[in-house]
Design an enzyme around this catalytic site. Structure first.
Site, PDB file in Angstrom:
ATOM      1  N   ILE A   1       1.055  -1.086  -0.382  1.00 40.82           N
ATOM      2  CA  ILE A   1      -0.117  -0.230   0.128  1.00 40.82           C
ATOM      3  C   ILE A   1       1.056   1.496  -0.231  1.00 40.82           C
ATOM      4  O   ILE A   1       0.965   2.312  -0.580  1.00 40.82           O
ATOM      5  CB  ILE A   1      -1.033  -0.178   1.190  1.00 40.82           C
TER       6      ILE A   1
ATOM      7  N   ASP B   1      11.357   3.531   4.233  1.00 44.55           N
ATOM      8  CA  ASP B   1      10.877   2.094   4.774  1.00 44.55           C
ATOM      9  C   ASP B   1      11.400   1.612   5.633  1.00 44.55           C
ATOM     10  O   ASP B   1      12.818   2.405   5.685  1.00 44.55           O
ATOM     11  CB  ASP B   1      10.772   1.343   3.837  1.00 44.55           C
TER      12      ASP B   1
ATOM     13  N   ASN C   1       1.511   4.826   7.332  1.00 47.26           N
ATOM     14  CA  ASN C   1       0.755   3.878   6.528  1.00 47.26           C
ATOM     15  C   ASN C   1       1.896   2.529   6.935  1.00 47.26           C
ATOM     16  O   ASN C   1       1.661   1.304   7.163  1.00 47.26           O
ATOM     17  CB  ASN C   1       1.772   3.444   5.199  1.00 47.26           C
TER      18      ASN C   1
ATOM     19  N   SER D   1      -6.958  -1.094   8.647  1.00 54.00           N
ATOM     20  CA  SER D   1      -7.679  -1.283   8.558  1.00 54.00           C
ATOM     21  C   SER D   1      -8.325  -2.112   8.851  1.00 54.00           C
ATOM     22  O   SER D   1      -9.176  -1.148   9.744  1.00 54.00           O
ATOM     23  CB  SER D   1      -6.459  -2.894   9.106  1.00 54.00           C
TER      24      SER D   1
ATOM     25  N   TYR E   1      -2.147  -7.384  16.458  1.00 57.97           N
ATOM     26  CA  TYR E   1      -2.688  -6.203  15.232  1.00 57.97           C
ATOM     27  C   TYR E   1      -4.208  -6.169  15.376  1.00 57.97           C
ATOM     28  O   TYR E   1      -4.200  -4.359  14.992  1.00 57.97           O
ATOM     29  CB  TYR E   1      -2.706  -7.496  14.223  1.00 57.97           C
TER      30      TYR E   1
ATOM     31  N   LYS F   1      -4.384  -2.261  15.483  1.00 54.13           N
ATOM     32  CA  LYS F   1      -5.392  -1.350  15.276  1.00 54.13           C
ATOM     33  C   LYS F   1      -6.873  -0.770  15.310  1.00 54.13           C
ATOM     34  O   LYS F   1      -7.241   0.555  14.785  1.00 54.13           O
ATOM     35  CB  LYS F   1      -6.005  -1.952  13.448  1.00 54.13           C
TER      36      LYS F   1
END
Length: 253
Positions: A19, A38, A81, A131, A144, A148
């Site tokens: 993404i 990154d 992101n 997400s 996760y 999130k």
């Protein structure tokens, strides 16, 4: 958005692939000056060279000072992101700490660094890749799903607190996206996410439609809105449905 982003300073974390890389490409195509961040320096450099951007490798939690330097002192759009995912209902505290740090606190730290300048000039845009797990949940991925939810709550907080002062906030909440992270979800992802998975470019397109329409919640999978409404309206029924998925997963994993 033709011309609206021409020359704008944009930062995309976790942009070495998936993404993030799709977002970097789309912003660059609109004429923005893009910082590609990154942890993997090689991947950041490759995407930056592809889009004519600037590679700034390193931890997403501390990228803002270097990104500001690279963009001449101004960040107009920040895309939080970067993310990590650990499977299972693990009690490994290292997994929980890493999930909290990357999926939530990196967003908090970036906002803390950028908000003073944005508020002073009365503009700024914060994009949070959350997400659908942040609106709903995900079987087999406790750290996760929980973090999130935190990322989504923080994006909501930013929007309700600063929208009258010119700060735009968007929360992107896709289900399955064909990335390395989806590939790592194993049988749980195969059951829940892979059948309706979209491409990273579809997520970028959904974000740009949301920006044009000035929408906070970005849903590359529109059906997530129905699931979210059902979860709020009848939580026990929704949980029973998710438990049904859990039991199906236990049969195949």
């Amino acid at each position: 958005m033709v011309g609206a982003l021409q020359g704008a300073g944009v930062v995309v974390t976790g942009a070495g692939g998936g993404i993030g890389a799709a977002l970097a490409r789309r912003f660059a195509a609109e004429g923005a000056r893009v910082v590609v961040n990154d942890l993997d320096a090689g991947r950041a450099k490759a995407v930056a060279e592809e889009v004519g951007g600037i590679a700034v490798a390193g931890d997403a939690s501390s990228v803002v000072p270097d990104a500001l330097d690279a963009l001449g002192g101004t960040v107009d759009v920040y895309c939080a992101n970067a993310g990590v995912a650990f499977g299972g209902d693990t009690l490994d505290e290292n997994a929980w700490a890493a999930s909290w740090d990357v999926n939530v606190m990196a967003h908090v730290r970036a906002a803390h660094a950028l908000l003073p300048g944005w508020l002073e000039r009365g503009s700024g845009r914060f994009v949070s890749t959350v997400s659908a797990a942040g609106l709903l949940t995900m079987i087999g991925a406790a750290p996760y799903a929980v973090t999130k939810h935190g990322a989504y709550a923080f994006a909501e907080y930013l929007s309700l607190t600063y929208r009258h002062r010119g700060i735009k906030v968007h929360a992107i909440c896709p289900q399955g996206v064909r990335t390395d992270m989806l590939a790592a979800t194993g049988t749980a992802g195969d059951l829940v996410l892979r059948p309706t998975a979209v491409e990273p470019e579809d997520v970028a397109e959904a974000l740009f439609r949301g920006i044009e329409e000035d929408r906070f919640l970005i849903l590359p999978h529109p059906e997530v809105a129905e699931y979210y409404q059902a979860r709020a309206a009848e939580p026990d029924r929704w949980l029973a449905g998710m438990n049904h998925l859990q039991r199906k997963w236990e049969e195949v994993r």
